[in-house]
Design a protein around this motif. Structure first.
Motif, short mmCIF file in Angstrom:
data_model
loop_
_atom_site.label_atom_id
_atom_site.label_comp_id
_atom_site.label_asym_id
_atom_site.label_seq_id
_atom_site.Cartn_x
_atom_site.Cartn_y
_atom_site.Cartn_z
N VAL A 23 81.27 154.77 35.04
CA VAL A 23 81.62 154.17 33.75
C VAL A 23 80.55 154.54 32.74
O VAL A 23 79.46 155.02 33.09
CB VAL A 23 81.75 152.63 33.86
CG1 VAL A 23 82.89 152.25 34.79
CG2 VAL A 23 80.45 152.01 34.34
N ASP A 24 80.85 154.31 31.50
CA ASP A 24 79.95 154.68 30.41
C ASP A 24 78.79 153.68 30.35
O ASP A 24 78.98 152.52 29.97
CB ASP A 24 80.72 154.70 29.09
CG ASP A 24 79.86 155.17 27.93
OD1 ASP A 24 78.70 155.57 28.16
OD2 ASP A 24 80.35 155.13 26.79
N ILE A 25 77.59 154.13 30.70
CA ILE A 25 76.45 153.21 30.70
C ILE A 25 76.03 152.85 29.27
O ILE A 25 75.26 151.91 29.06
CB ILE A 25 75.24 153.79 31.46
CG1 ILE A 25 74.75 155.10 30.82
CG2 ILE A 25 75.56 153.99 32.92
CD1 ILE A 25 73.47 155.61 31.42
N PRO A 66 79.10 148.84 25.40
CA PRO A 66 78.50 147.57 24.97
C PRO A 66 78.46 146.51 26.06
O PRO A 66 77.72 145.53 25.93
CB PRO A 66 79.41 147.14 23.80
CG PRO A 66 80.68 147.90 23.98
CD PRO A 66 80.29 149.19 24.61
N VAL A 67 79.24 146.68 27.12
CA VAL A 67 79.25 145.67 28.19
C VAL A 67 78.40 146.10 29.38
O VAL A 67 78.40 145.41 30.41
CB VAL A 67 80.70 145.37 28.65
CG1 VAL A 67 81.52 144.82 27.51
CG2 VAL A 67 81.35 146.61 29.24
N HIS A 68 77.68 147.22 29.26
CA HIS A 68 76.84 147.67 30.38
C HIS A 68 75.83 146.60 30.78
O HIS A 68 75.69 146.27 31.97
CB HIS A 68 76.11 148.96 30.02
CG HIS A 68 75.06 149.36 31.01
ND1 HIS A 68 75.36 149.84 32.26
CD2 HIS A 68 73.69 149.32 30.94
CE1 HIS A 68 74.24 150.08 32.92
NE2 HIS A 68 73.23 149.78 32.15
N ASP A 69 75.13 146.03 29.81
CA ASP A 69 74.13 145.01 30.11
C ASP A 69 74.78 143.75 30.67
O ASP A 69 74.20 143.07 31.53
CB ASP A 69 73.34 144.67 28.85
CG ASP A 69 72.45 145.83 28.41
OD1 ASP A 69 72.17 146.72 29.24
OD2 ASP A 69 72.04 145.85 27.23
N VAL A 70 75.98 143.43 30.19
CA VAL A 70 76.70 142.26 30.69
C VAL A 70 77.03 142.45 32.17
O VAL A 70 76.83 141.53 32.99
CB VAL A 70 77.99 142.03 29.88
CG1 VAL A 70 78.81 140.89 30.49
CG2 VAL A 70 77.66 141.72 28.43
N ARG A 71 77.51 143.64 32.53
CA ARG A 71 77.83 143.92 33.93
C ARG A 71 76.58 143.83 34.81
O ARG A 71 76.60 143.25 35.91
CB ARG A 71 78.44 145.31 34.05
CG ARG A 71 79.84 145.48 33.50
CD ARG A 71 80.39 146.82 33.96
NE ARG A 71 81.71 147.12 33.42
CZ ARG A 71 81.96 148.06 32.52
NH1 ARG A 71 80.96 148.78 32.02
NH2 ARG A 71 83.19 148.28 32.10
N ASP A 98 82.85 142.17 21.30
CA ASP A 98 81.56 141.52 21.04
C ASP A 98 81.73 140.02 20.84
O ASP A 98 80.86 139.23 21.22
CB ASP A 98 80.89 142.13 19.80
CG ASP A 98 80.35 143.53 20.06
OD1 ASP A 98 80.25 143.91 21.25
OD2 ASP A 98 80.01 144.23 19.08
N VAL A 99 82.84 139.62 20.26
CA VAL A 99 83.06 138.19 19.96
C VAL A 99 83.61 137.43 21.16
O VAL A 99 83.23 136.28 21.39
CB VAL A 99 84.02 138.05 18.76
CG1 VAL A 99 84.40 136.58 18.55
CG2 VAL A 99 83.37 138.60 17.50
N TYR A 100 84.47 138.08 21.95
CA TYR A 100 85.22 137.33 22.95
C TYR A 100 84.90 137.65 24.41
O TYR A 100 84.98 136.75 25.26
CB TYR A 100 86.73 137.56 22.72
CG TYR A 100 87.24 136.97 21.44
CD1 TYR A 100 87.44 135.60 21.30
CD2 TYR A 100 87.55 137.78 20.34
CE1 TYR A 100 87.92 135.05 20.13
CE2 TYR A 100 88.04 137.25 19.16
CZ TYR A 100 88.22 135.87 19.06
OH TYR A 100 88.69 135.35 17.88
N THR A 112 85.94 150.39 26.09
CA THR A 112 85.30 151.69 25.86
C THR A 112 85.52 152.25 24.46
O THR A 112 84.68 153.00 23.97
CB THR A 112 85.80 152.73 26.89
OG1 THR A 112 87.23 152.80 26.82
CG2 THR A 112 85.39 152.34 28.30
N LYS A 113 86.62 151.91 23.81
CA LYS A 113 86.92 152.50 22.51
C LYS A 113 86.25 151.73 21.38
O LYS A 113 86.33 150.50 21.33
CB LYS A 113 88.44 152.56 22.30
CG LYS A 113 89.14 153.50 23.27
CD LYS A 113 90.62 153.60 22.97
CE LYS A 113 91.31 154.59 23.91
NZ LYS A 113 92.76 154.70 23.65
N PRO A 114 85.60 152.43 20.44
CA PRO A 114 84.87 151.77 19.35
C PRO A 114 85.74 150.84 18.50
O PRO A 114 85.24 149.83 17.99
CB PRO A 114 84.36 152.95 18.52
CG PRO A 114 84.29 154.10 19.48
CD PRO A 114 85.43 153.90 20.41
#
Length: 438
Positions: A18-20, A23-28, A127-129, A118-120
């Motif tokens: 997956v794309d490191i 924006p959810v990399h740190d969450v994972r 980011d919000v939800y 993954t898509k901008p």
């Protein structure tokens, strides 16, 4: 290597695919650290006192399917609600099936979590939800967060309603000897919008399948959501379903759970009332036999005043089946004028069947109406004798009494075709032709 160790080592492989920079990399990563610390829940924990995952942890589950296994529509047609037209989001062994799906961008956004993560263009919403109401303390929820990649993404803008209900279906084909699936759903219904969802997890094989699912639902002001969970799986399939719901002012959310099959099913249903004049409804029908096990855990947190919640769960347990109901209502000090109702009624039709039920109230306000209760019993022998005296055979008479027992839950189903489908499933589970005009 046990299942926990396998999952931890598999996470490194997952991260490489997956794309490191996502924006959810740190969450994972943080979620995996949490799971590594806590591991699987055990019966030593009060919330898991009557449900053991020990046997599942001994299974050498495949964490990722080795290849895509296409399905023909004719092979799975019966699992769709064919009587109505629906949008369909279908996954086969955890992988999206464009062939079986029908999504839309016609004023509403019904697509895939893999795209949303993954898509901008989706980043402002993610980011919000994403992962905002899912528990950071529940180890199985954090495990799902760590592997979050695929599932249903539904976004309904203000004042919109999809032209038809949405079906979310997960099929396991048996292409793997054993398989673990971890779908992640994110559903956002904005102000004055409406949505109807029908969800089903279905194994098509006798091979062992474990599904650890997480769904986050956000209902904005005046939003209306109907969510229907149909759980009628084979005897080698296990499901852990974690659903988290955030409601704002004057929103109405109803969740119906129909549990008719599967080896082990655990439903964690959590409502958070973050506004006033909110209505939350949880209803369920459970009909089990053999050695099946279903565990319903519900939470309604009344955070603001002038809100209502209604829980009504019916259970019918036969043979060596076991059931659990643990319902908790929390009323904060500020949540005055709360009206909360909770009821769990159960019938044991076998001497070997078991039900453990624990309704709970935690009330910190003084101007509220709160009630809870549970019953455990057998069929009314006088009512059974009355029906037999009117010429109804005993088997059909028993089925009629059980159907009547569960029927009030069906009364609030707002999709007539789905209500008909559930009626048929109940009749089949009871093993008789009830004579309904279906």
């Amino acid at each position: 290597m046990d299942l926990k160790d396998k999952l931890i080592s598999s996470f490194m492989m997952f991260e490489n695919n997956v794309d490191i920079d996502s924006p959810v990399h740190d969450v994972r990563t943080e979620a995996m650290k949490n799971f590594e610390l806590k591991g699987f829940p055990s019966k030593k924990q009060e919330a898991w006192k009557y449900t053991s995952l020990n046997n599942l942890q001994k299974v050498d589950f495949s964490i990722f399917p080795k290849e895509v296994n296409a399905l023909d529509y004719k092979d799975v047609k019966k699992y769709f609600v064919n009587e109505i037209d629906t949008y369909k989001i279908v996954f086969v062994d955890g992988i999206y099936s464009s062939f079986l799906s029908e999504t839309t961008h016609d004023g509403v956004d019904i697509c895939l979590m893999s795209s949303a993560l993954t898509k901008p263009m989706y980043k402002p919403v993610i980011d919000v939800y994403f992962n905002k109401i899912a528990s950071k303390d529940d180890s199985l929820t954090t495990l799902n967060t760590a592997f979050s990649r695929e599932g249903a993404y539904i976004y309904i803008p203000k004042n919109k309603m999809p032209k038809k209900p949405v079906e979310i279906l997960h099929f396991a084909t048996g292409n793997e000897a054993t398989l673990m699936l971890q779908p992640r759903n994110l559903i956002i219904v904005e102000e004055n919008a409406e949505l109807q969802v029908i969800e089903r997890h279905q194994s098509l094989t006798s091979n062992e399948v474990l599904t650890n699912s997480v769904t986050e639902i956000f209902a904005a002001k005046n939003a209306i959501i109907d969510y229907y969970k149909v759980q009628n799986n084979v005897g080698t399939a296990s499901l852990i379903d974690n659903t988290y719901i955030d409601q704002k002012d004057k929103s109405v959310v109803k969740v119906h759970t129909f549990s008719f099959g599967g080896k082990l099913t655990r439903n964690n249903l959590n409502f958070y009332q973050n506004g006033e004049h909110i209505d939350s409804t949880m209803k369920g029908v459970t009909i089990l036999g053999e050695k099946q096990h279903v565990d319903h855990h519900t939470l309604v947190h009344h955070i603001q005043p002038n809100c209502e919640s209604h829980q009504d769960y019916k259970g019918i347990y036969g043979e060596n089946s076991t059931g659990v109901f643990n319902g908790k209502i929390i009323v904060d000090k500020i949540a005055q004028k709360t009206n909360a109702f909770q009821q769990n009624n159960n019938i044991l039709i076998s001497d070997k069947a078991t039900i453990n039920t624990k309704p709970q109230l935690e009330i910190f306000a003084d101007d509220v109406k709160c009630s809870h209760g549970c019953t455990i019993g057998q069929l009314d022998e006088e009512a059974l004798f009355y029906l037999q005296s009117r010429g109804i055979p005993k088997k059909e008479a028993r089925a009629l009494l059980m159907y009547a027992f569960a029927n009030n839950v069906l009364a609030s189903v707002r999709i007539p075709e789905l209500k008909t489908r559930i009626n048929k499933l109940i009749a089949k589970k009871l093993g008789v032709n009830l004579g309904f005009d279906l």
